[in-house]
Design a protein around this motif. Structure first.
Motif, short mmCIF file in Angstrom:
data_model
loop_
_atom_site.label_atom_id
_atom_site.label_comp_id
_atom_site.label_asym_id
_atom_site.label_seq_id
_atom_site.Cartn_x
_atom_site.Cartn_y
_atom_site.Cartn_z
N HIS A 32 -22.00 -36.82 -3.14
CA HIS A 32 -23.33 -36.45 -2.66
C HIS A 32 -24.22 -37.67 -2.41
CE1 HIS A 32 -22.43 -32.25 -3.82
NE2 HIS A 32 -23.38 -31.96 -2.96
N LEU A 33 -23.74 -38.86 -2.73
CA LEU A 33 -24.53 -40.07 -2.47
C LEU A 33 -24.58 -40.33 -0.97
CD1 LEU A 33 -23.18 -42.53 -5.21
CD2 LEU A 33 -25.37 -41.31 -5.22
N PRO A 34 -25.76 -40.57 -0.41
CA PRO A 34 -25.85 -40.88 1.03
C PRO A 34 -24.97 -42.06 1.43
CG PRO A 34 -28.03 -40.43 0.12
CD PRO A 34 -27.09 -40.49 -1.05
N LEU A 35 -24.87 -43.06 0.55
CA LEU A 35 -24.05 -44.23 0.84
C LEU A 35 -22.58 -43.83 1.00
CD1 LEU A 35 -23.98 -47.33 1.09
CD2 LEU A 35 -23.69 -47.43 -1.40
N TRP A 61 -5.97 -42.13 5.95
CA TRP A 61 -6.20 -42.04 4.51
C TRP A 61 -7.32 -41.07 4.18
CZ3 TRP A 61 -11.08 -43.55 3.08
CH2 TRP A 61 -11.74 -44.46 3.91
N VAL A 62 -8.27 -40.90 5.11
CA VAL A 62 -9.33 -39.91 4.90
C VAL A 62 -8.75 -38.50 5.00
CG1 VAL A 62 -11.53 -39.00 5.74
CG2 VAL A 62 -11.12 -41.46 5.74
N GLU A 63 -7.86 -38.31 5.99
CA GLU A 63 -7.20 -37.02 6.13
C GLU A 63 -6.37 -36.68 4.88
OE1 GLU A 63 -4.88 -37.15 9.65
OE2 GLU A 63 -6.61 -37.32 11.01
N GLU A 64 -5.76 -37.72 4.28
CA GLU A 64 -4.97 -37.49 3.07
C GLU A 64 -5.86 -37.08 1.90
OE1 GLU A 64 -2.70 -41.01 2.43
OE2 GLU A 64 -1.30 -40.61 4.07
N LEU A 65 -7.04 -37.70 1.79
CA LEU A 65 -7.98 -37.31 0.74
C LEU A 65 -8.42 -35.86 0.93
CD1 LEU A 65 -10.29 -40.47 0.47
CD2 LEU A 65 -8.61 -39.69 -1.20
N LEU A 66 -8.68 -35.48 2.18
CA LEU A 66 -9.09 -34.12 2.48
C LEU A 66 -7.95 -33.14 2.18
CD1 LEU A 66 -11.35 -32.33 3.67
CD2 LEU A 66 -10.31 -32.70 5.92
N ALA A 98 -14.30 -48.93 -3.51
CA ALA A 98 -14.38 -48.41 -4.88
C ALA A 98 -14.26 -46.89 -4.89
CB ALA A 98 -15.69 -48.85 -5.53
N VAL A 99 -14.89 -46.23 -3.92
CA VAL A 99 -14.81 -44.77 -3.82
C VAL A 99 -13.37 -44.32 -3.62
CG1 VAL A 99 -15.41 -42.77 -2.39
CG2 VAL A 99 -17.18 -44.44 -3.00
N VAL A 100 -12.69 -44.95 -2.65
CA VAL A 100 -11.31 -44.55 -2.36
C VAL A 100 -10.41 -44.80 -3.56
CG1 VAL A 100 -9.31 -45.00 -0.89
CG2 VAL A 100 -11.60 -44.93 0.11
N ARG A 101 -10.64 -45.90 -4.23
CA ARG A 101 -9.79 -46.23 -5.38
C ARG A 101 -9.93 -45.19 -6.49
NH1 ARG A 101 -9.55 -48.92 -10.20
NH2 ARG A 101 -11.77 -49.36 -10.23
N VAL A 102 -11.17 -44.84 -6.84
CA VAL A 102 -11.35 -43.89 -7.95
C VAL A 102 -10.89 -42.49 -7.54
CG1 VAL A 102 -13.18 -45.20 -9.06
CG2 VAL A 102 -13.80 -43.45 -7.36
N ALA A 131 -20.39 -43.80 4.61
CA ALA A 131 -19.18 -44.62 4.69
C ALA A 131 -17.96 -43.78 5.06
CB ALA A 131 -18.96 -45.34 3.36
N LEU A 132 -17.81 -42.60 4.45
CA LEU A 132 -16.66 -41.74 4.75
C LEU A 132 -16.72 -41.18 6.17
CD1 LEU A 132 -16.16 -39.75 1.42
CD2 LEU A 132 -14.59 -41.42 2.40
N SER A 133 -17.91 -40.81 6.60
CA SER A 133 -18.04 -40.24 7.95
C SER A 133 -17.68 -41.25 9.03
CB SER A 133 -19.46 -39.71 8.18
OG SER A 133 -20.40 -40.77 8.12
#
Length: 306
Positions: free
Chosen positions: A74-77, A90-95, A181-185, A81-83
């Protein structure tokens, strides 16, 4: 049919990255929750509490983790960044992972609910045995049949988890510090989620011996090994279902007599009650986690739809 190790594979080999000098407080909290879960995982096999109680703690830890992840998304940052990278693989894999863990949690919860019903039916049959009804055998047959069917369902879910683990090996390059950092966690969160679900599913799929033709052999697996009491100190590591197997087996050790010692009936009843309570705890943990996984999925979809 695929075979699986009796212990979940522990894999946290996500590529190392340089963390920013000052990580966002939410990322730091996620790191703390991940460390707690890794510590839980390292000590869960040697814990003095029962396996079911230990798994409840693991599920509770996952709920704390996903509460923090929800805050992070929910953080704007984070959203910005994800958008900007929404078309990356890798974004598709997270989804994709967000919906698959939701499915795994839902399927596991369905298994738990069916198991609770089966245990309670057996508990009712043993209770009737206490007042002289000797028709418990049909309920035992149904319980053994359910356990075998459940094991097949567990194998399918475990296969899904194994496939998901293999998708978390390649780390995206050239990301800004916060997004890295977001992707790693998120990926470490996926790995520990998979590991805890594997532990839970392996607990639920405790093997049952193939029934023999004799009248009382349907529950004789542990009796054959000369094990007649779960209370013995050398069997403290047994999980709740193994203890129930032993207690039910003890009701039928003496094939020549229809009379069963009241102590054995009471022991079976007590073990079933304990297992019932354990299942309730796991069900509550999965219910809470399921709701959080829904929120995580919705947050991902909202970010990537803008």
């Amino acid at each position: 049919m695929a075979s699986f190790s009796p212990k979940p594979t522990k894999r946290y080999n996500v590529r190392s990255i340089s963390m920013p000098t000052r990580s966002h407080p939410t990322t730091v909290r996620i790191e703390e929750e991940l460390n707690k879960l890794k510590s839980w995982e390292a000590t869960s096999t040697s814990s003095n509490c029962s396996k079911a109680d230990s798994l409840c703690k693991g599920l509770s830890g996952l709920k704390d983790l996903y509460s923090c992840i929800e805050e992070l998304l929910h953080l704007p940052l984070t959203q910005k960044a994800l958008s900007l990278h929404q078309n990356e693989k890798w974004v598709e894999e997270l989804l994709d992972g967000s919906v698959k863990y939701l499915d795994v949690c839902g399927n596991t919860r369905d298994i738990i609910l069916t198991m609770k019903e089966s245990v309670r039916e057996l508990e009712s049959a043993v209770r009737r045995r206490m007042v002289g009804d000797s028709s418990v055998q049909d309920s035992v047959v149904a319980y053994v049949s359910f356990r075998k069917k459940m094991k097949k369902e567990v194998v399918k879910v475990l296969a899904t988890l194994k496939q998901m683990d293999h998708k978390n090996e390649v780390f995206p390059l050239d990301l800004d510090n916060h997004l890295a950092a977001v992707v790693r966690v998120l990926r470490e969160g996926s790995l520990i989620t998979s590991s805890i679900f594997q532990s839970l599913l392996l607990f639920l799929s405790t093997p049952v011996s193939k029934p023999r033709a004799s009248r009382w052999s349907l529950v004789s697996v542990l009796v054959q090994k000369g094990v007649l009491a779960c209370e013995n100190s050398q069997h403290k590591t047994m999980n709740g279902m193994e203890c129930v197997d032993i207690a039910i087996s003890n009701l039928f050790v003496d094939n020549a007599s229809e009379d069963v010692e009241p102590e054995k009936i009471e022991s079976a009843q007590r073990k079933l009650e304990i297992l019932d309570e354990s299942i309730e705890g796991l069900e509550d943990g999965l219910d809470g986690l399921f709701r959080l996984l829904i929120h995580t999925r919705v947050s991902f979809l909202n970010i990537l739809s803008h």
